[in-house]
Design an enzyme around this catalytic site. Sequence first.
Site, short mmCIF file in Angstrom:
data_model
loop_
_atom_site.label_atom_id
_atom_site.label_comp_id
_atom_site.label_asym_id
_atom_site.label_seq_id
_atom_site.Cartn_x
_atom_site.Cartn_y
_atom_site.Cartn_z
N HIS A 169 0.85 -1.19 0.00
CA HIS A 169 0.00 0.00 0.00
C HIS A 169 0.88 1.24 0.00
CE1 HIS A 169 -3.58 2.40 0.71
NE2 HIS A 169 -2.76 3.18 1.39
N ASP A 207 -15.18 2.53 7.75
CA ASP A 207 -14.19 3.41 7.11
C ASP A 207 -14.83 4.20 5.97
OD1 ASP A 207 -11.48 4.38 6.30
OD2 ASP A 207 -11.99 3.24 4.51
N ARG A 231 -14.73 12.69 6.82
CA ARG A 231 -13.43 13.38 6.93
C ARG A 231 -13.16 14.21 5.69
NH1 ARG A 231 -9.54 8.74 7.31
NH2 ARG A 231 -7.95 10.36 7.27
N SER A 272 -7.57 3.91 9.01
CA SER A 272 -8.35 3.77 7.78
C SER A 272 -7.64 2.82 6.81
CB SER A 272 -8.52 5.17 7.16
OG SER A 272 -8.91 5.10 5.83
N LYS A 332 -8.58 -1.62 6.09
CA LYS A 332 -8.88 -2.19 4.76
C LYS A 332 -7.87 -3.29 4.42
CE LYS A 332 -9.13 1.93 3.17
NZ LYS A 332 -9.48 3.32 3.03
N1 URA Z 1 -6.15 6.48 2.17
C1 URA Z 1 -7.04 5.85 2.96
O1 URA Z 1 -7.50 4.77 2.67
N2 URA Z 1 -7.40 6.46 4.11
C2 URA Z 1 -6.90 7.66 4.50
O2 URA Z 1 -7.27 8.12 5.55
C3 URA Z 1 -5.98 8.31 3.65
C4 URA Z 1 -5.60 7.69 2.48
#
Ligand code: URA
Length: 435
Positions: free
Chosen positions: A82, A161, A168, A183, A187
Amino acid sequence: MIDARAVLSKKRAGLELERVEIEGFVGAYARGELADYFASAFLMAVFVRGMSARETADLARAMLESGERWSFELGRPTADKHSTGGVGDKVSIPLAPAVAACGVAVPMVSGRGLGHTGGTLDKLEAIAGFRTGLSRAEFERALRRTGVAFGAQTEELVPADRKLYALRDVTGLIESVPLIASSIMSKKLAEGIGALVLDVKHGSGAFLPEKERGAELARAMLAIAKSFGLRAIAFPTYMGRPLGDTAGHELEIGESLECLRGRGPADLRELVCAFGGAMLQLAGAAATEADGRVRIARALDDGSALAVFERVVEEQGGDPKALARWPDPAWKRERAPIAAPRAGWLRWTDVRALGWAIVDLGGGRRALGDRIDPFPGLVFPVREGARVERDQPVLEVQVRGARASEAVLARLRGAFAIEEQPFEPEPLVGAALEA
Ligand code: URA
């Protein structure tokens, strides 16, 4: 029933929340039992007061438990990567097939472009027919057949999320270490992977430009990984210059294909080999990271990574035969150069402006639901730190008819400086941090 006001006043006072309080609050919000205004107040309190490592891990757990948690019995290990996002960052596209070609499956739930950054899913959709809106069953089938699945977050995957992120976004509460870390990690944990490589960017094109804040985010994500027993490593990488020689959706698919053909820009290949090597080592498919790097480089050079990518394109609805035409030499006719105003050495000063220029050209979204034109983009004919002569092109704007507006050109002219003295560019990759 959770006492939401008690949780809010505790966090507002800067006190540490208990796990049951975080779980109760987030769970109730995800189930629709708490209104958005409670969640907005919670996010603001966390943004201002911060969270301890334990609270951040509990927040990630509470978000994870709001939805499905996938696991795949594939008979081979799994790993993912990621990145915190940047300009020209197409690494996932050659990386996932190269790792799969070395025996490790990559279930990759990716994102769309966010702000000035491009997203892997949007780039892949530049290939006609390529579908990223896979159901869980389609995702698993792609993974089984090809070793890779590129999918989007489904309705069932971490719904907390999805809701919190939307809040947000509209309330300006993105740039918080505990909120970003929980967040992203909720995932990644939901994908059911065995190992994770994190690419944590700093520099003017990153969401958190300061190096120390990037490192703080890396440590927060690694602490979450550790508390879940997920093997993980984080590489700090420099995003104070664009990655590779191009940015923009079609251009980046072309550059990814070049990397999969054993060619392409050196910085892209360096990251693919570094992250791929670490993924193989963490997943138990290579004895050392160095050994893993060599195997990834071989997969890029011998065509096996490209063969996996062609199967992925076919599996997800695209036509692999179309890939032979990329990058298309005819695109060169649609490019307007931006020249150096004097002789000297090129330094990028505002990479975020490069990303926003692509958005201005129609290659990104201003609002949710905007359609992306995959054609516009930027070409970088000169590497940072290289000598340029007066009037030499340092940037090319690719846009139909080679007609970019004066506003876009002005934005781009402000994204670089020509230094009078030679200088040493920042290294691309810093020392890795481990969980
Ligand atoms: N990517 C995400 O999945 N969450 C965040 O808070 C910022 C970037």
